[in-house]
Design an enzyme around this catalytic site. Sequence first.
Site, PDB file in Angstrom:
ATOM      1  N   TYR A 198       0.823  -1.217   0.000  1.00  0.00           N
ATOM      2  CA  TYR A 198       0.000   0.000   0.000  1.00  0.00           C
ATOM      3  C   TYR A 198       0.863   1.276   0.000  1.00  0.00           C
ATOM      4  O   TYR A 198       1.905   1.324   0.665  1.00  0.00           O
ATOM      5  CB  TYR A 198      -0.943   0.010   1.222  1.00  0.00           C
ATOM      6  N   HIS A 227       4.611  18.102   6.763  1.00  0.00           N
ATOM      7  CA  HIS A 227       3.399  17.525   6.149  1.00  0.00           C
ATOM      8  C   HIS A 227       2.473  18.684   5.758  1.00  0.00           C
ATOM      9  O   HIS A 227       1.461  18.928   6.400  1.00  0.00           O
ATOM     10  CB  HIS A 227       2.741  16.611   7.190  1.00  0.00           C
ATOM     11  N   CYS A 251      -8.076  15.705   5.971  1.00  0.00           N
ATOM     12  CA  CYS A 251      -8.753  16.928   6.432  1.00  0.00           C
ATOM     13  C   CYS A 251      -8.868  17.940   5.297  1.00  0.00           C
ATOM     14  O   CYS A 251      -9.092  19.126   5.532  1.00  0.00           O
ATOM     15  CB  CYS A 251      -7.993  17.569   7.589  1.00  0.00           C
ATOM     16  N   ASP A 276       0.889  17.838  -0.271  1.00  0.00           N
ATOM     17  CA  ASP A 276       1.092  16.975   0.903  1.00  0.00           C
ATOM     18  C   ASP A 276       2.367  17.248   1.687  1.00  0.00           C
ATOM     19  O   ASP A 276       2.364  17.110   2.895  1.00  0.00           O
ATOM     20  CB  ASP A 276       1.074  15.506   0.438  1.00  0.00           C
TER      21      ASP A 276
HETATM   22  C1  OXD Z   1      -1.595  10.657   4.388  1.00  0.00           C
HETATM   23  C2  OXD Z   1      -1.364  10.687   2.929  1.00  0.00           C
HETATM   24  O1  OXD Z   1      -2.020   9.629   4.916  1.00  0.00           O
HETATM   25  O2  OXD Z   1      -1.004  11.743   2.419  1.00  0.00           O
HETATM   26  O3  OXD Z   1      -1.357  11.697   5.025  1.00  0.00           O
HETATM   27  O4  OXD Z   1      -1.492   9.635   2.285  1.00  0.00           O
HETATM   28 MN    MN Z   2      -0.455  13.219   3.864  1.00  0.00          MN
END
Ligand code: OXD
Ligand code: MN
Length: 589
Positions: A198, A227, A251, A276
């Site tokens: 995954y 992040h 979110c 991200d």
């Molecule tokens: C997370 C992603 O889980 O970006 O934060 O996949």
């Molecule tokens: Mn993420």
Amino acid sequence: MTTTNQALKSWVDEVAALTTPDNIQWCTGSQEEYDALIQLMLGDGTMQELNQDKWPGCYYHRSDKGDVARVEHLTFICTKTKEEAGPNNNWEAPEVMKEKLTGLFSGCMKGRTMYVVPYCMGPVKSPYSKVGIEITDSPYVAANMRIMTRMGTQALEKLGDSTDFVRGLHSIGELDPDRRFICHFPDSREIWSFGSGYGGNALLGKKCHALRIASAQARDEDWMAEHMLILGLENPQGEVRYVTAAFPSACGKTNLAMLIPPAHYKGWKAWCVGDDIAWMRYAEDGRLYAINPEAGFFGVAPGTSEKTNKNALESLKKNSIFTNTAVTSEGEPWWEGMTKTPPAKATDWKGNEWTPDKNDGVAAHPNSRFTAPAGQCPVASPKMEDPQGVPIDAIIFGGRRAKTAPLVFEAFNWEHGVYVGAMAASETTAAATGAVGVVRRDPMAMKPFCGYNFGDYFAHWLKMGKKSDKAPKIFHVNWFRQDDDGKFIWPGFGDNMRVLEWILKRCADETDAVETPIGNVPAPHTIDLEGVDIDEQTVERLLGVEPEAWTEELAGQKEFLETYGDKMPKEMWDQYEKLKERLSAVSTS
Ligand code: OXD
Ligand code: MN
């Protein structure tokens, strides 16, 4: 492909001796190679072709049913001491973990091809980018890495003969959850991941390298691996200013990163630099610059629609891989929330026939994903490939708070901002099972991703603020405030632009704020609400700071600070004491 890099060659030889693959394939990153990987997977049934007329270059993968998400309880930071990893991480001593994993990796690639995947995190020409090599026995991983990173020859050329690369070893093993470990060795910049195919566990460039290993490296080298999405906002005069924003997983980071300003904001444009991860460092002009280390989006599919995120939908219409969504009888990917009317017939993420009236569960897994090239986003920033990155005006933290946190507030200064980020949290709502209103702390949205002790991480943040008098301003937002009936009172999505504009104006000293014990909130009527259907009372509620709720919150904050013992910097305790004083001053006045 050949390389003259001896360190790389001997590591690959070492891994091959351990894992005993039938073949070794060095990935070049070419289109032909990608096509061949896809053909291979179509041939063995691990990939399915989607409707090529409507979804050109798009393919579908169904993962093992027990392998559908990151596994935080099986994710380890292996530093010399447990204290270095901190209470925020699972820990094991490096030699103990290596011994255990050596057993698992031994002979695990027999009968398989071992792919050597060189990749570069960040624009290839950027001095701030980093090279990694992922060795994997999964063609699905190799194909996804080509979308998510600058992969192949370009990365190898950038590396040259340097020994400075992250070594990532990955095998899907037998996909057995009892034989699954995602391990990081920050001191030697290594990742060993076994037993999962995954995304976050297997595409090692993303969470493992660009956040867990990079955060430790950033601490050592005076930069930051966060992040965070990176978003540019262009005003009608053509000036673009940039913000980064950290929110816990799921979110709405991808939504905010590609936001479409409401109709009222004529002449404004939003530009997506990243959705991200942000790597940030100070440049000579004293400003903090951010690059997006990734080259693709690995986004959560459910909930993505024309209405919530038109730009994401446009990004994934071609050359994308879909994992664990549903597939309609027309061979199109589908997920809950994608269209108003569900397809009459589909195959669900488990491979079973699905019809809307059957109603025995969702068609797409809630964590089903699309992997799409970032350059395909209609609002991809022209600066996405800029080696210097973009200068950041504001850093925004957020969580999902039904109560307590107002729509937006500004930290008094950097140190206070670090405290605000460290206390970021989300409350469970009635929409999820379990107790309502339980606060889950997710400091800087890094709880699952910080590669070392949070106490040291906050110290690093504090230090970064002292490095320049041009550090960005820090804010906290909450799009998820609810009324007493549990209804969201802020429209969110494109209308978040209104809050972002206020933030940018504060950075330029162009608008007013009112001081409260927790920070500065917008002065009345300073957020542009023209065109939103919202009454004065709701606005007051959105911006309200209730001292009782915050006194309760304070108790939770204290508990969190205590968890880190001596490692928690004194400045954080000072901030706690100051907040306590400010709150008691208003409750007694
Ligand atoms: C997370 C992603 O889980 O970006 O934060 O996949
Ligand atoms: Mn993420």
